[in-house]
Scaffold this motif. Structure first.
Motif, PDB file in Angstrom:
ATOM      1  N   ILE A 110     -24.827 -47.935  34.422  1.00 25.95           N
ATOM      2  CA  ILE A 110     -24.650 -49.200  33.698  1.00 25.95           C
ATOM      3  C   ILE A 110     -25.575 -50.269  34.281  1.00 25.95           C
ATOM      4  O   ILE A 110     -26.225 -51.014  33.547  1.00 25.95           O
ATOM      5  N   ALA A 111     -25.617 -50.341  35.614  1.00 28.30           N
ATOM      6  CA  ALA A 111     -26.522 -51.302  36.255  1.00 28.30           C
ATOM      7  C   ALA A 111     -27.968 -50.997  35.906  1.00 28.30           C
ATOM      8  O   ALA A 111     -28.779 -51.921  35.699  1.00 28.30           O
ATOM      9  N   TYR A 112     -28.303 -49.720  35.850  1.00 32.26           N
ATOM     10  CA  TYR A 112     -29.674 -49.323  35.499  1.00 32.26           C
ATOM     11  C   TYR A 112     -30.060 -49.811  34.112  1.00 32.26           C
ATOM     12  O   TYR A 112     -31.154 -50.361  33.911  1.00 32.26           O
ATOM     13  N   ALA A 113     -29.186 -49.611  33.132  1.00 35.21           N
ATOM     14  CA  ALA A 113     -29.498 -50.028  31.761  1.00 35.21           C
ATOM     15  C   ALA A 113     -29.729 -51.538  31.698  1.00 35.21           C
ATOM     16  O   ALA A 113     -30.670 -52.011  31.042  1.00 35.21           O
ATOM     17  N   ASN A 114     -28.902 -52.299  32.380  1.00 30.40           N
ATOM     18  CA  ASN A 114     -29.073 -53.756  32.375  1.00 30.40           C
ATOM     19  C   ASN A 114     -30.310 -54.186  33.156  1.00 30.40           C
ATOM     20  O   ASN A 114     -30.982 -55.150  32.776  1.00 30.40           O
ATOM     21  N   ALA A 115     -30.625 -53.485  34.233  1.00 29.59           N
ATOM     22  CA  ALA A 115     -31.848 -53.795  34.975  1.00 29.59           C
ATOM     23  C   ALA A 115     -33.078 -53.521  34.123  1.00 29.59           C
ATOM     24  O   ALA A 115     -34.033 -54.316  34.111  1.00 29.59           O
ATOM     25  N   LEU A 116     -33.069 -52.414  33.407  1.00 26.26           N
ATOM     26  CA  LEU A 116     -34.204 -52.090  32.541  1.00 26.26           C
ATOM     27  C   LEU A 116     -34.353 -53.124  31.437  1.00 26.26           C
ATOM     28  O   LEU A 116     -35.473 -53.545  31.103  1.00 26.26           O
ATOM     29  N   GLN A 123     -36.981 -60.951  32.695  1.00 27.37           N
ATOM     30  CA  GLN A 123     -35.907 -61.806  33.167  1.00 27.37           C
ATOM     31  C   GLN A 123     -35.493 -61.380  34.573  1.00 27.37           C
ATOM     32  O   GLN A 123     -35.767 -60.249  34.992  1.00 27.37           O
ATOM     33  N   PRO A 124     -34.828 -62.273  35.337  1.00 26.27           N
ATOM     34  CA  PRO A 124     -34.345 -61.888  36.677  1.00 26.27           C
ATOM     35  C   PRO A 124     -33.395 -60.686  36.595  1.00 26.27           C
ATOM     36  O   PRO A 124     -32.547 -60.610  35.703  1.00 26.27           O
ATOM     37  N   VAL A 125     -33.523 -59.780  37.554  1.00 29.07           N
ATOM     38  CA  VAL A 125     -32.793 -58.521  37.515  1.00 29.07           C
ATOM     39  C   VAL A 125     -31.615 -58.500  38.474  1.00 29.07           C
ATOM     40  O   VAL A 125     -30.553 -57.945  38.154  1.00 29.07           O
ATOM     41  N   ASP A 126     -31.763 -59.104  39.646  1.00 29.25           N
ATOM     42  CA  ASP A 126     -30.803 -58.909  40.730  1.00 29.25           C
ATOM     43  C   ASP A 126     -29.367 -59.208  40.322  1.00 29.25           C
ATOM     44  O   ASP A 126     -28.451 -58.423  40.613  1.00 29.25           O
ATOM     45  N   ALA A 127     -29.150 -60.321  39.646  1.00 33.42           N
ATOM     46  CA  ALA A 127     -27.791 -60.721  39.300  1.00 33.42           C
ATOM     47  C   ALA A 127     -27.124 -59.696  38.388  1.00 33.42           C
ATOM     48  O   ALA A 127     -25.923 -59.423  38.518  1.00 33.42           O
ATOM     49  N   GLN A 128     -27.875 -59.115  37.463  1.00 34.45           N
ATOM     50  CA  GLN A 128     -27.307 -58.131  36.559  1.00 34.45           C
ATOM     51  C   GLN A 128     -26.916 -56.859  37.296  1.00 34.45           C
ATOM     52  O   GLN A 128     -25.887 -56.246  37.000  1.00 34.45           O
ATOM     53  N   VAL A 129     -27.732 -56.452  38.277  1.00 32.14           N
ATOM     54  CA  VAL A 129     -27.410 -55.251  39.044  1.00 32.14           C
ATOM     55  C   VAL A 129     -26.173 -55.488  39.906  1.00 32.14           C
ATOM     56  O   VAL A 129     -25.274 -54.636  40.004  1.00 32.14           O
ATOM     57  N   LEU A 130     -26.096 -56.658  40.528  1.00 32.77           N
ATOM     58  CA  LEU A 130     -24.976 -56.955  41.420  1.00 32.77           C
ATOM     59  C   LEU A 130     -23.665 -57.189  40.675  1.00 32.77           C
ATOM     60  O   LEU A 130     -22.605 -57.293  41.307  1.00 32.77           O
ATOM     61  N   ARG A 131     -23.717 -57.287  39.352  1.00 32.74           N
ATOM     62  CA  ARG A 131     -22.469 -57.334  38.570  1.00 32.74           C
ATOM     63  C   ARG A 131     -21.706 -56.028  38.683  1.00 32.74           C
ATOM     64  O   ARG A 131     -20.465 -56.013  38.587  1.00 32.74           O
ATOM     65  N   PHE A 132     -22.412 -54.923  38.904  1.00 31.34           N
ATOM     66  CA  PHE A 132     -21.781 -53.602  38.872  1.00 31.34           C
ATOM     67  C   PHE A 132     -21.814 -52.889  40.217  1.00 31.34           C
ATOM     68  O   PHE A 132     -21.007 -51.983  40.440  1.00 31.34           O
ATOM     69  N   LEU A 133     -22.722 -53.263  41.104  1.00 24.69           N
ATOM     70  CA  LEU A 133     -22.862 -52.585  42.384  1.00 24.69           C
ATOM     71  C   LEU A 133     -22.712 -53.578  43.521  1.00 24.69           C
ATOM     72  O   LEU A 133     -23.056 -54.756  43.383  1.00 24.69           O
ATOM     73  N   SER A 134     -22.198 -53.104  44.642  1.00 22.39           N
ATOM     74  CA  SER A 134     -22.149 -53.936  45.834  1.00 22.39           C
ATOM     75  C   SER A 134     -23.565 -54.173  46.347  1.00 22.39           C
ATOM     76  O   SER A 134     -24.504 -53.450  45.995  1.00 22.39           O
ATOM     77  N   HIS A 135     -23.707 -55.161  47.209  1.00 15.99           N
ATOM     78  CA  HIS A 135     -25.038 -55.477  47.723  1.00 15.99           C
ATOM     79  C   HIS A 135     -25.604 -54.305  48.525  1.00 15.99           C
ATOM     80  O   HIS A 135     -26.801 -53.977  48.420  1.00 15.99           O
ATOM     81  N   GLY A 136     -24.756 -53.646  49.312  1.00 13.52           N
ATOM     82  CA  GLY A 136     -25.225 -52.499  50.081  1.00 13.52           C
ATOM     83  C   GLY A 136     -25.665 -51.344  49.203  1.00 13.52           C
ATOM     84  O   GLY A 136     -26.640 -50.654  49.510  1.00 13.52           O
ATOM     85  N   GLU A 137     -24.939 -51.120  48.099  1.00 17.06           N
ATOM     86  CA  GLU A 137     -25.289 -50.046  47.171  1.00 17.06           C
ATOM     87  C   GLU A 137     -26.569 -50.351  46.412  1.00 17.06           C
ATOM     88  O   GLU A 137     -27.377 -49.458  46.127  1.00 17.06           O
ATOM     89  N   ALA A 138     -26.774 -51.619  46.086  1.00 16.34           N
ATOM     90  CA  ALA A 138     -27.921 -51.992  45.262  1.00 16.34           C
ATOM     91  C   ALA A 138     -29.172 -52.318  46.070  1.00 16.34           C
ATOM     92  O   ALA A 138     -30.274 -52.307  45.520  1.00 16.34           O
ATOM     93  N   GLU A 139     -29.018 -52.602  47.353  1.00 16.58           N
ATOM     94  CA  GLU A 139     -30.138 -53.130  48.154  1.00 16.58           C
ATOM     95  C   GLU A 139     -31.369 -52.233  48.154  1.00 16.58           C
ATOM     96  O   GLU A 139     -32.499 -52.728  47.984  1.00 16.58           O
ATOM     97  N   PRO A 140     -31.255 -50.900  48.321  1.00 15.15           N
ATOM     98  CA  PRO A 140     -32.474 -50.075  48.311  1.00 15.15           C
ATOM     99  C   PRO A 140     -33.255 -50.185  47.008  1.00 15.15           C
ATOM    100  O   PRO A 140     -34.492 -50.219  47.018  1.00 15.15           O
ATOM    101  N   ALA A 141     -32.554 -50.263  45.873  1.00 18.83           N
ATOM    102  CA  ALA A 141     -33.248 -50.385  44.583  1.00 18.83           C
ATOM    103  C   ALA A 141     -33.832 -51.779  44.413  1.00 18.83           C
ATOM    104  O   ALA A 141     -34.953 -51.933  43.898  1.00 18.83           O
ATOM    105  N   LEU A 142     -33.090 -52.804  44.835  1.00 19.75           N
ATOM    106  CA  LEU A 142     -33.573 -54.173  44.670  1.00 19.75           C
ATOM    107  C   LEU A 142     -34.812 -54.446  45.516  1.00 19.75           C
ATOM    108  O   LEU A 142     -35.576 -55.375  45.210  1.00 19.75           O
ATOM    109  N   ALA A 143     -35.034 -53.662  46.545  1.00 14.05           N
ATOM    110  CA  ALA A 143     -36.211 -53.844  47.397  1.00 14.05           C
ATOM    111  C   ALA A 143     -37.459 -53.222  46.789  1.00 14.05           C
ATOM    112  O   ALA A 143     -38.562 -53.438  47.302  1.00 14.05           O
ATOM    113  N   ARG A 144     -37.322 -52.485  45.703  1.00 16.05           N
ATOM    114  CA  ARG A 144     -38.465 -51.798  45.101  1.00 16.05           C
ATOM    115  C   ARG A 144     -39.088 -52.652  44.006  1.00 16.05           C
ATOM    116  O   ARG A 144     -38.452 -53.542  43.445  1.00 16.05           O
TER     117      ARG A 144
END
Length: 294
Positions: A110-116, A123-144
């Protein structure tokens, strides 16, 4: 995407009123000069010009619509692949050992679809990803650089971890990886559409020829229409300018305009289907706002 039966008149006016107003002023000027100064308006082959221009604009509009429809087709494939991934994760991963992993895979998709969606709309991506994943879970992807691709890679690693833990066999892993390949292929097609505009000739020459035709139109019509030249020429110009604008509107299906493929609504569809697949409560589908589905 406009879903009303008839596009709102104000949308059309908002897009073409500037060139149309300039054309009307030019039509009035030509008509005044014709009646105030003795000159013979040249006989222009407007039918030949108009036919050639209509064919040119029609070909361009068809090319733009093909891009729009391909974008919609790719997102349809993304919805189907997301459902398949959630269904496979739900059925393959054992309970209760892999319950958290099953939920993680669904939320990551779900986070992937919204990030895409956000990446395609710039548009900014981080906030949409963090709606569904914790910061620790999302951090490796957000760094790319490509956050959406990072989320898919992370899902693949979790599937590999499940194989090493004995929760999945290699056949099930192959089936899940096949779904991830379908997701990656759809994303690649969307990025190709977004990053590859129509060739410059398709954008420059139709605009140039349309404006030239609109300039010549009142000169060729003034002897026939007389005082009605501004009205007749402006109406004819409106048709050509509208077709020109349609091509501009459809050429980028992810531009976040009222003519866009409804990415937000499709992401909501993915969210609803995947959450319900694992027994979670889901939000309501997005509804059109003033005849537009975003």
């Amino acid at each position: 995407m406009i879903v009303a039966a008839v596009p709102r008149f104000r949308h059309i006016v908002a897009e073409v009123w500037r060139p149309l107003a300039a054309l009307f002023v030019w039509d009035v000027a030509v008509t005044i000069v014709y009646y105030r100064l003795p000159f013979h308006a040249p006989e222009l082959p407007l039918t030949l010009f108009g036919t050639a221009l209509a064919l040119f604009l029609g070909f361009r509009s068809n090319s733009a619509y093909q891009r729009w429809w391909e974008g919609r087709t790719l997102w349809g494939a993304m919805i189907n692949a997301s459902r398949s991934l959630a269904r496979a994760a739900r059925n393959f991963l054992p309970e209760p050992h892999a319950h958290d992993l099953k939920r993680t895979i669904v939320l990551r998709q779900i986070a992937y679809a919204n990030a895409l969606r956000c990446q395609l709309r710039r548009q900014p991506v981080d906030a949409q990803v963090l709606r569904f994943l914790s910061h620790g879970e999302a951090e490796p992807a957000l760094a790319r650089t490509n956050i959406a691709n990072g989320l898919v890679d992370g899902t693949g690693r979790r599937i590999a971890d499940a194989v090493r833990a004995g929760w999945l066999d290699t056949i099930q892993q192959t089936q899940l990886e096949s779904v991830l390949v379908d997701i990656a292929n759809a994303q690649g097609g969307m990025e190709r559409l977004k990053n590859t505009p129509l060739p410059a000739q398709y954008r420059f020459f139709p605009t140039l020829f349309t404006h030239m035709f609109c300039v010549l139109l009142p000169i060729g019509l003034v002897e026939t229409l007389g005082f009605a030249t501004p009205l007749g020429s402006t109406v004819a110009g409106l048709m050509f300018l509208a077709v020109l604008r349609i091509g501009d509107d459809l050429v980028d299906p992810f531009a976040n305009t009222v003519h866009d493929v409804p990415l937000s609504a499709m992401c909501r569809t993915i969210e609803i289907d995947l959450l319900q697949a694992i027994g979670d409560s889901a939000p309501e589908p997005l509804q059109p706002v003033k005849g537009v589905l975003w």
